[in-house]
Design a protein around this motif. Structure first.
Motif, PDB file in Angstrom:
ATOM      1  N   SER A   1       0.922  -1.250  -0.128  1.00  0.00           N
ATOM      2  CA  SER A   1       0.105   0.023  -0.018  1.00  0.00           C
ATOM      3  C   SER A   1       0.972   1.372  -0.037  1.00  0.00           C
ATOM      4  CB  SER A   1      -0.859   0.041   1.336  1.00  0.00           C
ATOM      5  OG  SER A   1      -1.835  -1.053   1.097  1.00  0.00           O
ATOM      6  N   ARG A   2       1.758   1.097   0.531  1.00  0.00           N
ATOM      7  CA  ARG A   2       2.842   2.455   0.840  1.00  0.00           C
ATOM      8  C   ARG A   2       3.560   2.575  -0.332  1.00  0.00           C
ATOM      9  NH1 ARG A   2       4.663  -0.083   5.815  1.00  0.00           N
ATOM     10  NH2 ARG A   2       3.612   0.672   7.664  1.00  0.00           N
ATOM     11  N   GLU A   3       4.094   1.554  -0.938  1.00  0.00           N
ATOM     12  CA  GLU A   3       4.671   1.550  -2.367  1.00  0.00           C
ATOM     13  C   GLU A   3       3.573   2.205  -3.377  1.00  0.00           C
ATOM     14  OE1 GLU A   3       7.460  -1.100  -5.186  1.00  0.00           O
ATOM     15  OE2 GLU A   3       6.777  -1.826  -3.403  1.00  0.00           O
ATOM     16  N   SER A   4       2.660   1.552  -3.562  1.00  0.00           N
ATOM     17  CA  SER A   4       1.610   2.103  -4.311  1.00  0.00           C
ATOM     18  C   SER A   4       1.218   3.420  -4.221  1.00  0.00           C
ATOM     19  CB  SER A   4       0.372   1.067  -4.477  1.00  0.00           C
ATOM     20  OG  SER A   4      -0.229   1.333  -3.057  1.00  0.00           O
ATOM     21  N   ALA A   5       1.198   4.013  -3.062  1.00  0.00           N
ATOM     22  CA  ALA A   5       0.815   5.456  -2.848  1.00  0.00           C
ATOM     23  C   ALA A   5       1.881   6.188  -3.279  1.00  0.00           C
ATOM     24  CB  ALA A   5       0.438   5.564  -1.206  1.00  0.00           C
ATOM     25  N   LEU A   6       3.401   5.972  -3.002  1.00  0.00           N
ATOM     26  CA  LEU A   6       4.324   6.571  -3.201  1.00  0.00           C
ATOM     27  C   LEU A   6       4.395   6.989  -4.839  1.00  0.00           C
ATOM     28  CD1 LEU A   6       7.020   5.092  -0.848  1.00  0.00           C
ATOM     29  CD2 LEU A   6       6.051   7.705  -1.023  1.00  0.00           C
ATOM     30  N   LEU A   7       4.144   5.619  -5.343  1.00  0.00           N
ATOM     31  CA  LEU A   7       4.058   5.850  -6.955  1.00  0.00           C
ATOM     32  C   LEU A   7       3.015   6.758  -7.596  1.00  0.00           C
ATOM     33  CD1 LEU A   7       4.747   2.285  -7.982  1.00  0.00           C
ATOM     34  CD2 LEU A   7       6.343   3.968  -8.200  1.00  0.00           C
ATOM     35  N   ALA A   8       1.931   6.751  -6.902  1.00  0.00           N
ATOM     36  CA  ALA A   8       0.683   7.566  -7.399  1.00  0.00           C
ATOM     37  C   ALA A   8       1.098   8.818  -7.090  1.00  0.00           C
ATOM     38  CB  ALA A   8      -0.475   7.032  -6.377  1.00  0.00           C
ATOM     39  N   ASP A   9       1.718   9.299  -6.155  1.00  0.00           N
ATOM     40  CA  ASP A   9       2.211  10.803  -6.049  1.00  0.00           C
ATOM     41  C   ASP A   9       3.458  11.132  -6.877  1.00  0.00           C
ATOM     42  OD1 ASP A   9       0.165  11.077  -4.176  1.00  0.00           O
ATOM     43  OD2 ASP A   9       1.551  10.612  -2.490  1.00  0.00           O
TER      44      ASP A   9
ATOM     45  N   PHE B   1       9.288   3.395 -14.715  1.00  0.00           N
ATOM     46  CA  PHE B   1       8.579   3.282 -13.326  1.00  0.00           C
ATOM     47  C   PHE B   1       8.576   1.902 -12.756  1.00  0.00           C
ATOM     48  CE2 PHE B   1       7.236   7.310 -15.506  1.00  0.00           C
ATOM     49  CZ  PHE B   1       7.329   7.848 -14.525  1.00  0.00           C
ATOM     50  N   TRP B   2       8.214   0.676 -13.775  1.00  0.00           N
ATOM     51  CA  TRP B   2       8.221  -0.514 -13.257  1.00  0.00           C
ATOM     52  C   TRP B   2       9.562  -1.230 -12.818  1.00  0.00           C
ATOM     53  CZ3 TRP B   2       9.916  -5.127 -16.348  1.00  0.00           C
ATOM     54  CH2 TRP B   2       9.726  -6.527 -15.720  1.00  0.00           C
ATOM     55  N   GLN B   3      10.570  -0.735 -13.540  1.00  0.00           N
ATOM     56  CA  GLN B   3      12.133  -1.129 -12.783  1.00  0.00           C
ATOM     57  C   GLN B   3      12.508  -0.385 -11.830  1.00  0.00           C
ATOM     58  OE1 GLN B   3      14.060  -0.386 -16.224  1.00  0.00           O
ATOM     59  NE2 GLN B   3      13.736  -2.064 -17.588  1.00  0.00           N
ATOM     60  N   VAL B   4      11.963   0.815 -11.665  1.00  0.00           N
ATOM     61  CA  VAL B   4      12.492   1.671 -10.462  1.00  0.00           C
ATOM     62  C   VAL B   4      11.561   1.057  -9.306  1.00  0.00           C
ATOM     63  CG1 VAL B   4      12.115   3.917  -9.135  1.00  0.00           C
ATOM     64  CG2 VAL B   4      12.927   3.525 -11.769  1.00  0.00           C
ATOM     65  N   SER B   5      10.388   0.849  -9.394  1.00  0.00           N
ATOM     66  CA  SER B   5       9.742   0.045  -8.427  1.00  0.00           C
ATOM     67  C   SER B   5      10.069  -1.121  -7.560  1.00  0.00           C
ATOM     68  CB  SER B   5       7.865  -0.009  -8.748  1.00  0.00           C
ATOM     69  OG  SER B   5       8.124  -1.206  -9.580  1.00  0.00           O
ATOM     70  N   GLY B   6      10.753  -2.000  -8.562  1.00  0.00           N
ATOM     71  CA  GLY B   6      11.290  -3.325  -8.050  1.00  0.00           C
ATOM     72  C   GLY B   6       9.985  -4.257  -7.770  1.00  0.00           C
TER      73      GLY B   6
END
Length: 580
Positions: A37-45, A68-73
């Motif tokens: 949830s935190r990771e998805s929230a960070l990406l959404a911002d 963005f996919w590669q950065v998210s891991g």
């Protein structure tokens, strides 16, 4: 009892560990969801991601989304338009079917506010979807959605397995998609799992390979998969019985060792008790048996407990008293036997001597005729013959039990000699003696003794026949069988009286006879037994009494073998002994 308690406790511990393993994964899943949830929230911002979504061009978004996919891991990354339609998706491993991903994300988008699980191409993903807004969320413009997720694969199963100390697997639609089991055990789990892979199950026993497992399964919650029950992800946890089995085996070995120790200790106690109690009792039993066999010299020990010693002393007193009583009884019986024998002998001798004395006085008279003298002389001879028979019986009675002197003799010739002696006896006059079955049969017998036995039986038969009603007749038959030789002597007398039948072969039994000391049948029985056979009263009734002498052929052949062995030269016998 110990084994049962250990097995029950072990199974209870395994069931508890199983529940703990399920809770361990639930905690792990909760932590993963929070991170997701935190990771998805960070990406959404991220402004750059929002800027990419404002292009509204699918190719541009597909190309730009890779960075963005590669950065998210993450294992899974997807971008959706403002209507929730799939624009682009990326994943580690084999590419997913885009249509299936679109359907799964469409269902998962209904729960966009919280992480959920998706089943995509028989792979399970934990995903979280967040909206993208241009400006503040409350007043901004919706640009689309971003979805990130992690794969529930072997790495996750291994992490859960290490934390829970159990084998872990994830199943979808009855198929295992990830587990810590070997491929062979995984295939056996699919074949034998049944409801375990589809429905929640508690504490089920299952055997994989050579190991027993206690298994449990749970639905993975917050599932955004297909509404079909078979597509719901399933967590399967298997707790091995191997350690518990080793514990039970260890307990079994201890129980066995203790049992053997108890057996050894018990055996030692038993030996100790037997030495103090059983052995004196055995000695006492041995003394009882010896006493029963007539051994009055058996000495008893006074070992053991006080009660056993007192019993031994009482038995010793009884033994001494019985020996004294036995001696007195034997002396009395011996005196009684001598008295009966002397009474019978004196009666018979006095009878014969009186006849001889009277006839001698008559013969001394010079006025009697020659014919009368011959008659008197016959009576004197008869008395002498009776005394001779009496003395012969007494002499033979004292010789019973001595070694036989067997010869290879004709049985028929022996019988004829006995018949001739009976016919010359006064008791055999006027008696018809019939012979049947005489043949050339020969056997190893003591002809003198066996002939005396036949003579005694014939003489008794003649005396009995004269007491009958008809013409006195005696029949002697020689019968050769496969195993024995029989000599049957029958008479037409009145039969043996009932009171005498049970003791007819005892010494000095002579009821129903005018003379004799009662040794004839006794001598005949003993002679037959010395030859390995016997005599029996086969039949007795009015006008028919039958006595039979049985002579087994095997016993007679054994007598012959003894004679042949004795007759061999001394050197030959010594050579045979050395060879043996």
């Amino acid at each position: 009892m110990i084994r049962t308690i250990v097995q029950q406790q072990t199974q209870a511990n395994l069931a508890s560990d199983l529940q703990h393993s399920v809770k361990t994964y639930q905690n792990f899943q909760h932590q993963q969801r929070e991170l997701l949830s935190r990771e998805s929230a960070l990406l959404a911002d991220l402004p750059s991601l929002k800027s990419l979504m404002t292009t509204y061009d699918q190719r541009t978004i597909e190309d730009g989304g890779v960075e963005f996919w590669q950065v998210s891991g993450c294992d899974f990354f997807a971008l959706l338009d403002l209507n929730g339609k799939l624009i682009a998706s990326y994943n580690r491993g084999p590419a997913l079917d885009q249509s299936g991903v679109a359907r799964g994300l469409e269902i998962g988008q209904r729960r966009s506010e919280e992480p959920t699980l998706l089943v995509l191409d028989n792979r399970i993903y934990g995903v979280s979807t967040q909206p993208l807004y241009f400006g503040p969320k409350e007043r901004g413009t919706l640009l689309g959605f971003v979805t990130v997720g992690y794969a529930i694969d072997e790495h996750v199963a291994q992490a859960v397995s290490e934390a829970a100390a159990a084998e872990v697997g994830f199943a979808v639609d009855g198929k295992v998609v990830a587990s810590t089991l070997t491929p062979m055990l995984q295939q056996q789990l699919i074949e034998r799992g049944g409801e375990l892979l589809q429905l929640p199950t508690q504490n089920r026993m299952i055997r994989l390979g050579k190991v027993d497992y206690l298994a449990a399964s749970e639905h993975l919650t917050n599932s955004g998969a297909s509404e079909s029950p078979g597509q719901v992800p399933q967590l399967v946890v298997l707790k091995s019985f191997e350690q518990a089995t080793q514990l039970v085996d260890r307990v079994n070995r201890w129980v066995l060792a203790l049992a053997l120790l108890a057996l050894v200790v018990g055996s030692g106690m038993l030996v100790s008790i037997s030495r103090t109690l059983t052995r004196p009792i055995e000695t006492l039993v041995g003394g009882t048996r010896a006493l029963a066999q007539g051994n009055f010299d058996y000495q008893l020990s006074e070992d053991g407990a006080e009660e056993i010693r007192e019993l031994s002393r009482a038995f010793e007193r009884m033994r001494v008293q019985l020996r004294r009583s036995q001696k007195e009884l034997l002396d009395s019986e011996r005196l009684a036997t001598i008295g009966r024998m002397a009474s019978s002998i004196s009666h018979d001798l006095r009878h014969y001597l009186s006849a001889m004395y009277a006839n001698a006085e008559f013969m001394s008279d010079g006025n009697i005729s020659q014919f009368e003298r011959e008659e008197l002389m016959l009576e004197v001879k008869s008395a002498v013959q009776g005394m001779t028979d009496l003395l012969d019986s007494l002499l033979l009675f004292t010789q019973t039990g001595r070694a036989l002197h067997p010869e290879y003799e004709s049985i028929a010739l022996m019988i004829q000699r006995a018949v001739s002696m009976v016919r010359s006896h006064p008791a055999g006059r006027d008696v018809k003696i019939n012979l049947s079955g005489l043949s050339s049969l020969q056997a190893w017998v003591d002809a003198k003794k066996l002939g005396r036995a036949v003579y005694n039986l014939l003489l008794n038969a003649c005396q009995a026949a004269k007491r009958g009603n008809g013409s006195p007749t005696v029949t002697l038959s020689l019968i050769e069988g496969e195993r024995a030789i029989e000599i049957r002597i029958a008479d037409n007398g009145p039969g043996v009286p009932t009171p005498v039948r049970q003791k007819i072969f005892l010494p000095f039994v002579s009821e129903g006879r005018e003379s004799g000391i009662g040794l004839g049948l006794t001598l005949a029985q003993q002679i037959a037994q010395e030859h390995g056979g016997g005599i029996e009263l086969e039949e007795t009734a009015e006008s028919e009494t039958v006595f039979t002498i049985h002579l087994p052929k095997a016993s007679l052949q054994a007598l012959g073998a003894v004679v042949e062995k004795r007759s061999r030269p001394l050197a030959l016998r010594q050579t045979e002994k050395v060879e043996e």
